[in-house]
Design an enzyme around this catalytic site. Structure first.
Site, PDB file in Angstrom:
ATOM      1  N   ALA A  98      71.462 -35.888  44.400  1.00  0.00           N
ATOM      2  CA  ALA A  98      71.268 -34.833  45.384  1.00  0.00           C
ATOM      3  C   ALA A  98      72.624 -34.369  45.904  1.00  0.00           C
ATOM      4  O   ALA A  98      73.639 -35.037  45.715  1.00  0.00           O
ATOM      5  CB  ALA A  98      70.407 -35.349  46.537  1.00  0.00           C
ATOM      6  N   GLY A 141      68.868 -38.617  42.869  1.00  0.00           N
ATOM      7  CA  GLY A 141      67.869 -37.567  42.733  1.00  0.00           C
ATOM      8  C   GLY A 141      67.686 -37.118  41.295  1.00  0.00           C
ATOM      9  O   GLY A 141      66.603 -36.667  40.920  1.00  0.00           O
ATOM     10  N   GLU A 144      65.301 -39.512  39.817  1.00  0.00           N
ATOM     11  CA  GLU A 144      63.980 -39.238  40.394  1.00  0.00           C
ATOM     12  C   GLU A 144      63.360 -37.987  39.768  1.00  0.00           C
ATOM     13  O   GLU A 144      62.159 -37.946  39.487  1.00  0.00           O
ATOM     14  CB  GLU A 144      64.101 -39.078  41.907  1.00  0.00           C
ATOM     15  CG  GLU A 144      64.430 -40.380  42.615  1.00  0.00           C
ATOM     16  CD  GLU A 144      64.736 -40.205  44.091  1.00  0.00           C
ATOM     17  OE1 GLU A 144      64.097 -40.882  44.910  1.00  0.00           O
ATOM     18  OE2 GLU A 144      65.615 -39.375  44.432  1.00  0.00           O
ATOM     19  N   GLU A 164      71.606 -45.040  45.836  1.00  0.00           N
ATOM     20  CA  GLU A 164      71.610 -44.614  47.243  1.00  0.00           C
ATOM     21  C   GLU A 164      72.049 -45.729  48.186  1.00  0.00           C
ATOM     22  O   GLU A 164      72.629 -45.463  49.251  1.00  0.00           O
ATOM     23  CB  GLU A 164      70.212 -44.118  47.639  1.00  0.00           C
ATOM     24  CG  GLU A 164      69.797 -42.802  47.001  1.00  0.00           C
ATOM     25  CD  GLU A 164      69.181 -42.948  45.614  1.00  0.00           C
ATOM     26  OE1 GLU A 164      68.680 -41.941  45.085  1.00  0.00           O
ATOM     27  OE2 GLU A 164      69.217 -44.081  45.065  1.00  0.00           O
TER      28      GLU A 164
END
Length: 290
Positions: A98, A141, A144, A164
């Site tokens: 992200a 991300g 994911e 993370e």
């Protein structure tokens, strides 16, 4: 500590790209996207190809990119000629995470009141099959996003991680849930708690990836798989996808009941009749998606 600092520096680079995501511009029909490339592929244009295209930021997933991705997914979902979708990035990175700069100064209230990252879930609502073609980094991300897809093909040099923990947070777009279902508790827990990455080979062995391809042929092989899927009845493919996905949400008894209902439902379609008739007559089925 020295090893931790080295690992953190390796992962932070991709997760905190130096290029800030510019303001997103609304997409109008016929205009070009800013952060992705979307086009039809395959011999009969039955495959929708979406390429994440923020190479300077290693395809960091900013809000503008996710909004454009959702628009392209919606367009391909509504296109009757498209039977399957391929999602890919670049050779160096599928998506390195992200956009941390966008969330760096958010508060709990900001996240909770805006349902932060909720718009990422649109990919999971697409009825047509989506194949992730992953080259390079699929971190945070990016990992994911790949796991939201129905099938994952990986290039030989692909790497997967949920790092993370190294920046003081946890996965927030399904990482702890989908990774655990894909690879089991032990490996998922190790990846989430250490931030360590795994190779494409390890990912395949663990069940996260279904096929490993040479880097230069990865996207083409994913498109070929999508074409094969698109040659089947779209309505039956959607039923099959729904049934398989239900296995992650239901007990065995509940899932088996849903499967039976969907199986029975195929007998209300013209394509089921055509498929069985073609089999008996020893010819290729001509599905009409009805």
């Amino acid at each position: 500590m020295a090893a931790l600092r080295v690992l953190l520096s390796c992962v932070r680079g991709p997760l905190r790209p130096p290029v800030r995501c510019p303001a997103w511009r609304p997409f109008a029909s016929g205009a070009n996207f800013e952060y992705i490339i979307a086009e039809k592929k395959g011999k009969n244009n039955t495959v929708g190809l979406i390429q994440l295209n923020r190479p300077k930021a290693l395809n960091a997933l900013c809000d503008g990119l996710i909004d454009e991705l959702n628009q392209a997914l919606k367009t391909f979902q509504e296109d009757p000629a498209v039977g399957a979708i391929v999602l890919t990035g670049g050779d160096k990175a599928f998506a390195a995470g992200a956009d941390i700069k966008e969330m760096q100064n958010l508060s709990f209230q900001d996240c909770y009141s805006s349902k932060f990252l909720k718009h990422w879930d649109h990919l999971t609502q697409i009825k047509k099959p989506v194949i992730a073609a992953v080259n390079g980094y699929a971190f945070g991300g990016g990992c994911e996003l790949a796991m939201m897809c129905d099938i994952i093909y990986a290039g030989e040099k692909a790497q997967f991680a949920q790092p993370e923990i190294l920046i003081g947070t946890i996965p927030g777009a399904g990482g702890t849930q989908r990774l655990t279902r894909a690879v089991g508790k032990s490996l998922a827990m190790e990846m989430v708690l250490t931030g360590d990455r795994i190779s494409a080979q390890d990912a395949k062995q663990a069940g996260l990836v279904s096929k490993i391809c040479p880097v230069e042929t990865l996207v083409e092989e994913a498109i070929q798989c999508a074409e094969k899927i698109a040659s089947n009845s779209k309505i039956i493919v959607a039923m099959a996808k729904e049934s398989v996905n239900a296995a992650f949400e239901m007990t065995l008894t509940e899932g088996s009941k849903l499967e039976k209902k969907l199986f029975y439902s195929t007998f209300a379609t013209d394509d089921r009749k055509e498929g069985m008739t073609a089999f008996v007559e020893k010819r290729k089925a001509n599905f009409k998606d009805q």
